[in-house]
Scaffold this motif. Structure first.
Motif, PDB file in Angstrom:
ATOM      1  N   PRO A  45       0.840  -1.199   0.000  1.00  0.00           N
ATOM      2  CA  PRO A  45       0.000   0.000   0.000  1.00  0.00           C
ATOM      3  C   PRO A  45       0.874   1.249   0.000  1.00  0.00           C
ATOM      4  O   PRO A  45       1.996   1.232   0.524  1.00  0.00           O
ATOM      5  N   GLY A  94       3.080   2.480   2.977  1.00  0.00           N
ATOM      6  CA  GLY A  94       2.909   1.506   4.042  1.00  0.00           C
ATOM      7  C   GLY A  94       4.215   0.926   4.554  1.00  0.00           C
ATOM      8  O   GLY A  94       5.145   0.691   3.789  1.00  0.00           O
ATOM      9  N   TRP A 138       0.429  -4.166   7.957  1.00  0.00           N
ATOM     10  CA  TRP A 138       0.902  -2.905   7.390  1.00  0.00           C
ATOM     11  C   TRP A 138       0.511  -1.751   8.306  1.00  0.00           C
ATOM     12  O   TRP A 138      -0.618  -1.683   8.791  1.00  0.00           O
ATOM     13  N   ARG A 139       1.441  -0.828   8.534  1.00  0.00           N
ATOM     14  CA  ARG A 139       1.129   0.451   9.175  1.00  0.00           C
ATOM     15  C   ARG A 139       0.961   1.473   8.062  1.00  0.00           C
ATOM     16  O   ARG A 139       1.875   1.698   7.270  1.00  0.00           O
ATOM     17  N   VAL A 140      -0.223   2.093   7.985  1.00  0.00           N
ATOM     18  CA  VAL A 140      -0.542   3.010   6.888  1.00  0.00           C
ATOM     19  C   VAL A 140      -1.240   4.249   7.449  1.00  0.00           C
ATOM     20  O   VAL A 140      -1.772   4.240   8.563  1.00  0.00           O
ATOM     21  N   PRO A 155      -5.949   3.323   7.149  1.00  0.00           N
ATOM     22  CA  PRO A 155      -6.180   1.871   7.038  1.00  0.00           C
ATOM     23  C   PRO A 155      -7.397   1.510   6.191  1.00  0.00           C
ATOM     24  O   PRO A 155      -7.341   0.553   5.409  1.00  0.00           O
ATOM     25  N   SER A 203      -6.579   2.110   2.438  1.00  0.00           N
ATOM     26  CA  SER A 203      -5.571   1.149   1.980  1.00  0.00           C
ATOM     27  C   SER A 203      -6.156  -0.259   1.878  1.00  0.00           C
ATOM     28  O   SER A 203      -5.842  -1.004   0.950  1.00  0.00           O
ATOM     29  N   ALA A 204      -7.007  -0.624   2.850  1.00  0.00           N
ATOM     30  CA  ALA A 204      -7.625  -1.953   2.816  1.00  0.00           C
ATOM     31  C   ALA A 204      -8.549  -2.085   1.623  1.00  0.00           C
ATOM     32  O   ALA A 204      -8.547  -3.120   0.929  1.00  0.00           O
ATOM     33  N   PHE A 209      -4.348  -3.855   8.400  1.00  0.00           N
ATOM     34  CA  PHE A 209      -3.927  -2.466   8.234  1.00  0.00           C
ATOM     35  C   PHE A 209      -4.204  -1.711   9.532  1.00  0.00           C
ATOM     36  O   PHE A 209      -5.337  -1.713  10.025  1.00  0.00           O
TER      37      PHE A 209
END
Length: 385
Positions: free
Chosen positions: A12, A15, A36-38, A41, A44-45, A77
């Motif tokens: 992402p 991410g 993932w750290r975004v 979330p 991105s998901a 996420f």
């Protein structure tokens, strides 16, 4: 850095990949679980779900966690907030406290990569273990799955926390969460060693005191180990001989003698365990019920434990009767009996006795391979009615 045999999914935008997926990448292991750290979330998901034709749903609405499932792969996420290194320091073990930046750089504040090279499992801190006591069981699961040794200071901390679990000073995690860790341990190639590690660290008694009670319960001369060590040895023999054994069969093998401590009698100086198969079936079902195992698994494990002491038939007529009565448990029951026997005799087993046992088993397998007889249109009670 080694890469797994399959390609990584698309990252992402912006991410950071964190946790176990980074560990497995560095080990060259395939992984189906990505964290993932975004910044956003949800967005991105949804984007990841569209790319992979997956399903998307909120995992924790309060904290803004989202999940995507695509086939066997899971993508979580979580919000990109705060300091990355501080967030990693709050994780369980150093090998899980690493991240990959969007540029592909490794962030490793606690020396996780060095621990991977040493094949060592080391806690980030004892406070992290206490924050979620399930991490105590995860330590054993990761060590068994990865073939790592638990570092000495971490072992001491796990043992201290296990004592707190036992006396109620730390909360016991939810039964379902513990069962998932135990299932993962029992499915490894080192299942017997994994459960021995649980016992040595003090983690077995809080969840299965009936199994732990086998420690120090000596057995007749046919056995070369006490009840608990025999159970662990039988489990490992099963895994070695039948690596495709499923969860129910592995649990049944681990618990096949769990009724012995409760039925112990000493007659003329010799230990006897009359009825331990019946009592063991009841206890095995109770343990799995306590761990919230599926009902079908509880019933199958109990049935396998109940009949693991059946003598092998000799005549063809007896063999056919054996197969007719226990067909629904075969061949699992035979595999349990083999593991039990090999674990009992160990180095004391003779080739002649093994040959005789194999002959008896081959008779059963030959009849089992035949198609079952056709079922009558009416049974005797229906005819009388």
């Amino acid at each position: 850095m080694k890469r797994p045999s399959h390609a990584l999914p698309p990252a992402p935008a912006g991410g950071h990949l964190v946790g176990g997926a980074v560990r497995d990448l560095l080990l060259g292991r395939d992984t189906d679980d990505f964290d993932w750290r975004v910044a956003d979330p949800r967005a991105s998901a949804q984007e990841m779900a569209e790319r992979l034709d997956g399903s998307v749903f909120p995992l924790d609405t309060e904290r803004g966690f989202w999940r995507v499932v695509s086939g066997a792969r899971t993508f979580d996420f979580i919000p990109l907030s705060g300091d990355l290194e501080s967030e990693l320091a709050g994780r369980d073990f150093t090998v899980n406290a690493m991240a990959l930046t969007p540029a592909g750089d490794l962030v490793d504040p606690l020396g996780g990569q060095a621990d991977l090279r040493r094949r060592r499992l080391r806690m980030t801190s004892e406070e992290a273990l206490r924050a979620d006591p399930l991490r105590l069981y995860r330590a054993v699961r990761l060590a068994a799955r990865l073939g790592f040794a638990i570092e000495s200071a971490t072992r001491e901390a796990v043992s201290r926390c296990a004592r707190l679990l036992a006396n109620g000073e730390l909360p016991l995690p939810a039964a379902e969460r513990i069962r998932e860790e135990l299932d993962a341990i029992i499915l490894t190639e080192a299942a017997g060693a994994g459960f021995r590690e649980l016992e040595e660290l003090g983690l077995l008694h809080p969840v299965a005191p009936e199994l732990a009670a086998g420690r120090g319960v000596e057995q007749p001369a046919f056995h070369h180990l006490d009840v608990l060590d025999h159970s662990l040895e039988a489990l490992q023999r099963l895994v070695n001989i039948f690596p495709d054994a499923d969860l129910a069969l592995r649990w049944a093998t681990l618990l096949h003698d769990v009724g012995k401590p409760a039925t112990l009698e000493v007659v003329d100086g010799r230990a006897r365990f009359y009825g331990h198969d019946r009592e063991g079936a009841r206890i095995a079902a109770a343990i799995l019920r306590r761990l919230r195992a599926p009902l079908a698994r509880q019933k199958r494990v109990a049935a396998l434990v109940r009949f693991h002491m059946l003598p092998l038939p000799g005549s063809e007529r007896a063999v056919r009767r054996f197969v007719h009565r226990r067909r629904e448990l075969l061949p699992d029951l035979l595999q349990l009996m083999i593991a039990d026997r090999e674990g009992a005799r160990g180095p004391l087993a003779s080739e002649a006795s093994r040959r005789a046992y194999r002959t008896a088993l081959s008779r059963i397998l030959a009849i089992l391979a035949e198609p079952p007889p056709p079922q009558p249109l009416l049974d005797g009670k229906e005819v009388m009615a």
